[in-house]
Design an enzyme around this catalytic site. Structure first.
Site, short mmCIF file in Angstrom:
data_model
loop_
_atom_site.label_atom_id
_atom_site.label_comp_id
_atom_site.label_asym_id
_atom_site.label_seq_id
_atom_site.Cartn_x
_atom_site.Cartn_y
_atom_site.Cartn_z
N ASP A 34 26.41 -13.07 39.04
CA ASP A 34 27.60 -12.22 38.99
C ASP A 34 28.91 -13.00 39.03
O ASP A 34 29.92 -12.52 39.50
CB ASP A 34 27.58 -11.19 40.14
CG ASP A 34 28.51 -10.01 39.86
OD1 ASP A 34 28.67 -9.67 38.68
OD2 ASP A 34 29.08 -9.46 40.82
N MET A 167 40.22 -14.70 38.43
CA MET A 167 41.52 -15.03 39.03
C MET A 167 42.37 -13.78 39.24
O MET A 167 43.24 -13.75 40.12
CB MET A 167 42.27 -16.03 38.15
CG MET A 167 41.67 -17.43 38.11
SD MET A 167 41.66 -18.25 39.73
CE MET A 167 43.42 -18.38 40.08
N SER A 541 -13.96 -26.58 50.49
CA SER A 541 -13.28 -26.74 49.19
C SER A 541 -12.82 -25.39 48.64
O SER A 541 -13.40 -24.88 47.68
CB SER A 541 -14.20 -27.46 48.18
OG SER A 541 -15.49 -26.91 48.15
#
Length: 634
Positions: A34, A167, A541
């Protein structure tokens, strides 16, 4: 902005010719979830006039559907094609998009930011020339930002655009921008980037994407599109020595034999000498054949068929190299590895390495260290988990031609594939060949396995008893060995508890230690087979993959899987050592059947249900099956 509109041409041929002459820049967008990667790419496509009118109308309708108000467009919807991505608002897969300007063509990979899909990001970065690292201005540098930047540097990308996005949500504050930039430059100071161009942007509003924004008068650098249009990405791959991995041996008829592939570095001309690796045979190029006719020269990026003057043995996966500057050849390497699976990487487990057209079996023989993506500190580790990066030693079952990744990205990278699921679980970058790989050679011995077995009048075989603790493995194996000894057969039993007192006394019970435990026992069993013995191995195993590894160490028919099968409640009722009781009380960790898985055999050679058979009856079944198979007569 108008300067980036598609130019007009008199005819389509003129237009296509102009496109062919443009340079191509491949880049990726990466960063945390995001951060606005898809929105930025959608904005670039929109501003470069790469959206048709009907697409634009559909995009507007889709934007309203997903909550965008008014006439605003959700540009991320141009790239987030999967329904799951649109519903969650995140990118899951790698989305590739093409666009162009007057100056340059672009292929951009929008890579997912979510940690779960780091593998997809690495895929997108593997072919890129430049990376746009997105950072949400509100959140700053995050762990995923650091991880993606580290992967970008590992994969050889040397140019980074740091887009500090959103911004508009911090009021275009320069102090916020400066703080993030300083932190990122400090963090990435030793990544080897040739350039870091920071740009404050708002992908949604278009600030500093195509033109400089009036809202950031303090920024005097170029907008993003201008920078992408003008940045010089010098590729020195054509200056490197000739390399062409062979994809296909082209043999349409008896009169033609050529070797098809893509030139990944350098160039080649008819008359020049080439060497085929790993065989080392050399010859001269006779022709460079393409669908459009023969070429005088083939360069990096071209797919061609080479014919040679001499008949030499070359197969798919081999590499044709410059004769005087060939690639290296080895079967052991140190490599940097990014693990991309939820299931941890386990040293000693067998994987498939795919390197170009070559596939071979691979084991991680040692993990040197794990790298902390935040501090880049080297940490001791035995395994690698999802999205972890480490430096490891690896061994292959055959020699391959390579160049170190830092010298040639196309010759030094590989992917790791899980043999059970065929899932890609890791990617690796070869650092260098291990010196011991060229110093160690197999010694030829005159006394063979067949001679040793004939001296004992028996056929060597591994009887591998596997099952839960308390199922009766050791008890049945002991009775079988006594009966074989009475028949004059030469045997030896490797018991799990006994081996852990000596050979494997340094191993615990984690998944990684269990894998190494079985690998060592498998190697010892193989030596005993070579000695002509009948080897009885009694180990829990728990993993099919490790039992399969041992089976593949020996010849067909020399490994018999004996599944000693008892329900958990029956095995627990025989708990003479009190191990199940301690495991349920939490006093023993990683106990098979309680908090560690057991993977039962799917097609064992012998299946013993020891809740229905006594130990003597189970042993008789084993002896009878071996007799019927002719293994006890020589």
């Amino acid at each position: 902005m108008d300067g980036y509109a598609a130019p007009q041409f008199a005819d389509i041929e003129t237009y296509l010719d102009s496109q062919l002459k443009k340079s191509l820049l491949r880049f990726i967008t990466c960063g945390s979830v995001d951060d606005g990667k898809s929105t930025l790419i959608g904005r670039l496509l929109y501003e470069s006039k790469m959206i048709f009118d009907d697409q634009l109308a559909s995009l507007k309708n889709e934007s309203k559907k997903f909550g965008t108000q008014g006439e605003e467009i959700d540009f991320a919807l141009l790239v987030d094609g999967l329904a799951a991505e649109r519903e969650q608002g995140i990118t899951i897969d790698v989305a590739y998009r093409f666009f162009s300007t007057d100056r340059r063509k672009f292929i951009v990979a929008d890579t997912p930011g979510h940690e779960q899909y780091t593998r997809n990001m690495a895929t997108g970065a593997s072919t890129a020339d430049l990376a746009i690292v997105m950072i949400d201005a509100r959140k700053g540098v995050l762990t995923q930002t650091r991880r993606h930047s580290f992967i970008v540097s590992l994969l050889g990308i040397r140019h980074v655009v740091l887009c500090i996005n959103k911004m508009d949500l911090v009021d275009y504050d320069q102090a916020t921008y400066d703080k993030i930039l300083a932190e990122y430059r400090t963090f990435a100071s030793d990544f080897g980037f040739d350039s870091i161009q920071a740009i404050p942007v708002s992908a949604l509003a278009g600030d500093n994407v195509v033109t400089n924004s009036e809202r950031t008068p303090w920024y005097d650098g170029p907008p993003l599109m201008e920078y992408l249009d003008t940045v010089e990405i010098r590729s020195d791959i054509r200056d490197k020595a000739f390399r062409m991995p062979v994809q296909w041996v082209n043999r349409p008829n008896l009169d033609f034999r050529g070797f098809a592939g893509q030139v990944v570095s350098g160039s080649i001309r008819p008359g020049e000498r080439v060497r085929a690796l790993p065989s080392g045979k050399a010859s001269t190029v006779s022709r460079i054949v393409t669908m459009d006719g023969d070429l005088d020269v083939a360069v990096e990026g071209q797919s061609v068929t080479l014919t040679l003057a001499d008949e030499i043995d070359i197969s798919r996966g081999d590499v044709l190299c410059a004769d005087q500057d060939p690639a290296e050849v080895s079967d052991q390497f140190q490599a940097t590895m990014l693990w991309m699976s939820d299931s941890a990487m386990l040293p000693g487990r067998s994987y498939v390495m795919k390197m170009g057209a070559r596939e071979c079996q691979m084991q991680v023989t040692e993990e040197r260290y794990r790298i902390d993506v935040n501090t880049r500190a080297h940490e001791a580790a035995k395994t690698l988990g999802l999205n972890e990066i480490g430096v490891v030693n690896i061994a292959l079952d055959r020699e391959v031609a390579f160049d170190p990744y830092n010298d040639n990205r196309r010759m030094g990278g590989f992917i790791v594939i899980d043999r059970m699921t065929n899932e890609t679980v890791g990617l690796g970058l070869i650092n260098f060949a291990l010196r011991r790989a060229s110093n160690i050679h197999r010694q030829s011995l005159d006394v063979s396995k067949e001679l040793r077995a004939s001296m004992k009048a028996q056929k060597p075989v591994i009887l591998w008893f596997t099952g839960l603790s308390g199922a009766g493995k050791s008890t049945v194996a002991n009775i079988v060995e006594k009966r074989l000894a009475a028949m004059g057969k030469h045997t030896y039993t490797l018991d799990g508890d006994n081996v852990r007192h000596g050979l494997n006394n340094d191993l615990g019970f984690t998944d990684a230690d269990r894998v190494e435990n079985i690998r060592r026992v498998g190697e010892v069993s193989k030596l005993m087979i070579d000695a002509g013995l009948i080897v009885l191995v009694s180990f829990i195993s728990p993993f099919r993959a490790e039992r399969r590894i041992v089976r593949q160490m020996v010849e067909e028919g020399e490994f018999w899987e004996v599944f000693v099968d008892a329900p958990l409640d029956v095995a627990e009722s025989r708990d003479v050592k009190g191990l199940y009781k301690k495991a349920r009380a939490g006093e023993i960790k990683n106990f098979t059947g309680i908090d560690s898985p057991y993977e039962p055999p799917l097609e064992p050679e012998i299946h013993l249900e020891t809740d229905k058979l006594s130990p003597d009856e189970a042993a008789e079944v084993v002896i009878q099956r071996l007799t019927e198979a002719g293994l006890l007569s020589q």
